[in-house]
Design a protein around this motif. Structure first.
Motif, PDB file in Angstrom:
ATOM      1  N   PRO A 121       0.819  -1.204   0.000  1.00 22.29           N
ATOM      2  CA  PRO A 121       0.000   0.000   0.000  1.00 22.29           C
ATOM      3  C   PRO A 121       0.861   1.267   0.000  1.00 22.29           C
ATOM      4  O   PRO A 121       1.819   1.372   0.765  1.00 22.29           O
ATOM      5  CB  PRO A 121      -0.794  -0.082   1.303  1.00 22.29           C
ATOM      6  CG  PRO A 121      -0.478  -1.396   1.920  1.00 22.29           C
ATOM      7  CD  PRO A 121       0.727  -1.948   1.247  1.00 22.29           C
ATOM      8  N   ILE A 122       0.500   2.210  -0.851  1.00 22.90           N
ATOM      9  CA  ILE A 122       1.167   3.512  -0.910  1.00 22.90           C
ATOM     10  C   ILE A 122       0.320   4.485  -0.101  1.00 22.90           C
ATOM     11  O   ILE A 122      -0.891   4.575  -0.316  1.00 22.90           O
ATOM     12  CB  ILE A 122       1.282   4.006  -2.366  1.00 22.90           C
ATOM     13  CG1 ILE A 122       2.032   3.000  -3.244  1.00 22.90           C
ATOM     14  CG2 ILE A 122       1.925   5.394  -2.419  1.00 22.90           C
ATOM     15  CD1 ILE A 122       3.441   2.727  -2.828  1.00 22.90           C
ATOM     16  N   VAL A 123       0.943   5.226   0.819  1.00 23.60           N
ATOM     17  CA  VAL A 123       0.179   6.165   1.647  1.00 23.60           C
ATOM     18  C   VAL A 123       0.343   7.621   1.204  1.00 23.60           C
ATOM     19  O   VAL A 123      -0.473   8.457   1.554  1.00 23.60           O
ATOM     20  CB  VAL A 123       0.474   6.013   3.160  1.00 23.60           C
ATOM     21  CG1 VAL A 123       0.063   4.625   3.627  1.00 23.60           C
ATOM     22  CG2 VAL A 123       1.919   6.269   3.483  1.00 23.60           C
ATOM     23  N   ASP A 124       1.372   7.909   0.422  1.00 28.33           N
ATOM     24  CA  ASP A 124       1.532   9.257  -0.111  1.00 28.33           C
ATOM     25  C   ASP A 124       2.592   9.245  -1.205  1.00 28.33           C
ATOM     26  O   ASP A 124       3.460   8.361  -1.249  1.00 28.33           O
ATOM     27  CB  ASP A 124       1.925  10.257   0.977  1.00 28.33           C
ATOM     28  CG  ASP A 124       1.475  11.686   0.678  1.00 28.33           C
ATOM     29  OD1 ASP A 124       1.053  11.970  -0.464  1.00 28.33           O
ATOM     30  OD2 ASP A 124       1.543  12.527   1.585  1.00 28.33           O
ATOM     31  N   ILE A 125       2.510  10.241  -2.079  1.00 30.82           N
ATOM     32  CA  ILE A 125       3.462  10.426  -3.175  1.00 30.82           C
ATOM     33  C   ILE A 125       3.742  11.916  -3.256  1.00 30.82           C
ATOM     34  O   ILE A 125       2.808  12.723  -3.267  1.00 30.82           O
ATOM     35  CB  ILE A 125       2.872   9.926  -4.508  1.00 30.82           C
ATOM     36  CG1 ILE A 125       2.529   8.434  -4.420  1.00 30.82           C
ATOM     37  CG2 ILE A 125       3.825  10.217  -5.667  1.00 30.82           C
ATOM     38  CD1 ILE A 125       1.680   7.923  -5.567  1.00 30.82           C
ATOM     39  N   LYS A 126       5.025  12.264  -3.291  1.00 30.93           N
ATOM     40  CA  LYS A 126       5.408  13.677  -3.395  1.00 30.93           C
ATOM     41  C   LYS A 126       6.463  13.839  -4.477  1.00 30.93           C
ATOM     42  O   LYS A 126       7.332  12.989  -4.630  1.00 30.93           O
ATOM     43  CB  LYS A 126       5.986  14.177  -2.068  1.00 30.93           C
ATOM     44  CG  LYS A 126       5.002  14.213  -0.932  1.00 30.93           C
ATOM     45  CD  LYS A 126       5.651  14.805   0.293  1.00 30.93           C
ATOM     46  CE  LYS A 126       4.644  14.961   1.408  1.00 30.93           C
ATOM     47  NZ  LYS A 126       5.146  15.836   2.461  1.00 30.93           N
ATOM     48  N   PRO A 127       6.435  14.948  -5.210  1.00 29.50           N
ATOM     49  CA  PRO A 127       7.490  15.187  -6.185  1.00 29.50           C
ATOM     50  C   PRO A 127       8.789  15.564  -5.476  1.00 29.50           C
ATOM     51  O   PRO A 127       8.762  16.205  -4.425  1.00 29.50           O
ATOM     52  CB  PRO A 127       6.961  16.376  -6.999  1.00 29.50           C
ATOM     53  CG  PRO A 127       6.086  17.119  -6.035  1.00 29.50           C
ATOM     54  CD  PRO A 127       5.467  16.055  -5.160  1.00 29.50           C
ATOM     55  N   VAL A 128       9.891  15.150  -6.056  1.00 26.65           N
ATOM     56  CA  VAL A 128      11.192  15.570  -5.537  1.00 26.65           C
ATOM     57  C   VAL A 128      11.503  16.935  -6.132  1.00 26.65           C
ATOM     58  O   VAL A 128      11.506  17.107  -7.353  1.00 26.65           O
ATOM     59  CB  VAL A 128      12.302  14.563  -5.893  1.00 26.65           C
ATOM     60  CG1 VAL A 128      13.669  15.085  -5.484  1.00 26.65           C
ATOM     61  CG2 VAL A 128      12.022  13.219  -5.226  1.00 26.65           C
ATOM     62  N   MET A 129      11.753  17.881  -5.254  1.00 23.52           N
ATOM     63  CA  MET A 129      12.120  19.234  -5.664  1.00 23.52           C
ATOM     64  C   MET A 129      13.504  19.526  -5.093  1.00 23.52           C
ATOM     65  O   MET A 129      13.734  19.283  -3.909  1.00 23.52           O
ATOM     66  CB  MET A 129      11.108  20.246  -5.139  1.00 23.52           C
ATOM     67  CG  MET A 129       9.722  20.039  -5.648  1.00 23.52           C
ATOM     68  SD  MET A 129       8.595  21.226  -4.887  1.00 23.52           S
ATOM     69  CE  MET A 129       7.049  20.685  -5.572  1.00 23.52           C
ATOM     70  N   LYS A 130      14.389  20.027  -5.936  1.00 25.96           N
ATOM     71  CA  LYS A 130      15.765  20.231  -5.486  1.00 25.96           C
ATOM     72  C   LYS A 130      15.847  21.152  -4.282  1.00 25.96           C
ATOM     73  O   LYS A 130      16.752  21.040  -3.466  1.00 25.96           O
ATOM     74  CB  LYS A 130      16.665  20.698  -6.625  1.00 25.96           C
ATOM     75  CG  LYS A 130      16.297  22.023  -7.228  1.00 25.96           C
ATOM     76  CD  LYS A 130      17.216  22.335  -8.394  1.00 25.96           C
ATOM     77  CE  LYS A 130      16.769  23.602  -9.087  1.00 25.96           C
ATOM     78  NZ  LYS A 130      17.606  23.909 -10.235  1.00 25.96           N
ATOM     79  N   GLU A 131      14.881  22.040  -4.122  1.00 22.06           N
ATOM     80  CA  GLU A 131      14.911  22.954  -2.976  1.00 22.06           C
ATOM     81  C   GLU A 131      14.682  22.234  -1.647  1.00 22.06           C
ATOM     82  O   GLU A 131      14.998  22.760  -0.586  1.00 22.06           O
ATOM     83  CB  GLU A 131      13.862  24.066  -3.157  1.00 22.06           C
ATOM     84  CG  GLU A 131      14.186  25.033  -4.280  1.00 22.06           C
ATOM     85  CD  GLU A 131      13.796  24.526  -5.666  1.00 22.06           C
ATOM     86  OE1 GLU A 131      14.113  25.228  -6.642  1.00 22.06           O
ATOM     87  OE2 GLU A 131      13.182  23.433  -5.788  1.00 22.06           O
ATOM     88  N   PHE A 132      14.142  21.022  -1.697  1.00 25.24           N
ATOM     89  CA  PHE A 132      13.938  20.236  -0.476  1.00 25.24           C
ATOM     90  C   PHE A 132      15.083  19.261  -0.212  1.00 25.24           C
ATOM     91  O   PHE A 132      15.101  18.599   0.819  1.00 25.24           O
ATOM     92  CB  PHE A 132      12.612  19.463  -0.544  1.00 25.24           C
ATOM     93  CG  PHE A 132      11.424  20.319  -0.253  1.00 25.24           C
ATOM     94  CD1 PHE A 132      11.064  20.620   1.046  1.00 25.24           C
ATOM     95  CD2 PHE A 132      10.662  20.831  -1.294  1.00 25.24           C
ATOM     96  CE1 PHE A 132       9.961  21.419   1.309  1.00 25.24           C
ATOM     97  CE2 PHE A 132       9.551  21.627  -1.040  1.00 25.24           C
ATOM     98  CZ  PHE A 132       9.200  21.920   0.275  1.00 25.24           C
ATOM     99  N   LEU A 133      16.014  19.162  -1.135  1.00 28.20           N
ATOM    100  CA  LEU A 133      17.160  18.275  -0.934  1.00 28.20           C
ATOM    101  C   LEU A 133      18.136  18.926   0.044  1.00 28.20           C
ATOM    102  O   LEU A 133      18.140  20.154   0.205  1.00 28.20           O
ATOM    103  CB  LEU A 133      17.842  17.993  -2.268  1.00 28.20           C
ATOM    104  CG  LEU A 133      16.987  17.242  -3.290  1.00 28.20           C
ATOM    105  CD1 LEU A 133      17.734  17.141  -4.615  1.00 28.20           C
ATOM    106  CD2 LEU A 133      16.595  15.869  -2.777  1.00 28.20           C
TER     107      LEU A 133
END
Length: 153
Positions: A121-133
């Motif tokens: 089961p997947i509970v969430d999906i978020k895009p990877v943004m370089k500003e959060f790295l």
């Protein structure tokens, strides 16, 4: 406090059993649950990678670990707390992996390098943004590099 989390999607792939290594070439299809509209994925194709948060549903409650242990139960590795490792036997059974987005097709996305078995089961999906790295160099324990040498092979 009670927190209720429901799956938003499920994983479909060739990995039927829990294994520790060789996840790099695994291609997974993630399909939204019926209650979610495909517009939930609108714009996802503009990103190269996604953070996939999933639930280790095959881990039984009696296997949960709250304290320190040897990663993978390997006595050659130092004993470290559950929050200093990424093992599946976590208190809330949550996994997190950054996977490469290969394709988006309506209610489904195809990703590469997701270390979750078929049916997860997947509970969430978020895009990877370089500003959060991380903005600084990443530091990690020496034992973890040795442990991970074949993980993405």
């Amino acid at each position: 406090m009670e927190i209720i989390i429901k799956p938003v999607a499920y994983v479909r792939n060739s990995r039927k059993n829990i294994e520790d290594d060789n996840w790099g070439s695994i291609i997974s299809e993630i399909e939204l649950i019926d209650e979610l509209d495909e517009s939930s994925f609108q714009g996802v194709g503009d990103f190269s990678h996604l953070e996939i948060i999933f639930y280790f549903d095959h881990v039984t409650d009696d296997k949960i670990q709250y304290g320190a242990r040897h990663p993978r139960n390997n006595k050659k590795l130092p004993k470290v707390g559950i929050f200093a490792q990424r093992g599946k036997n976590r208190p809330n059974k949550l996994g997190l992996t950054t996977a490469e987005l290969i394709q988006h097709d309506g209610r489904k996305i195809i990703v590469k390098g997701l270390d979750a078995i078929d049916g997860t089961p997947i509970v969430d999906i978020k895009p990877v943004m370089k500003e959060f790295l991380p903005r600084k160099e990443i530091k990690q324990a020496k034992w973890s590099s040795e442990l991970m040498k074949d993980y993405w092979r």
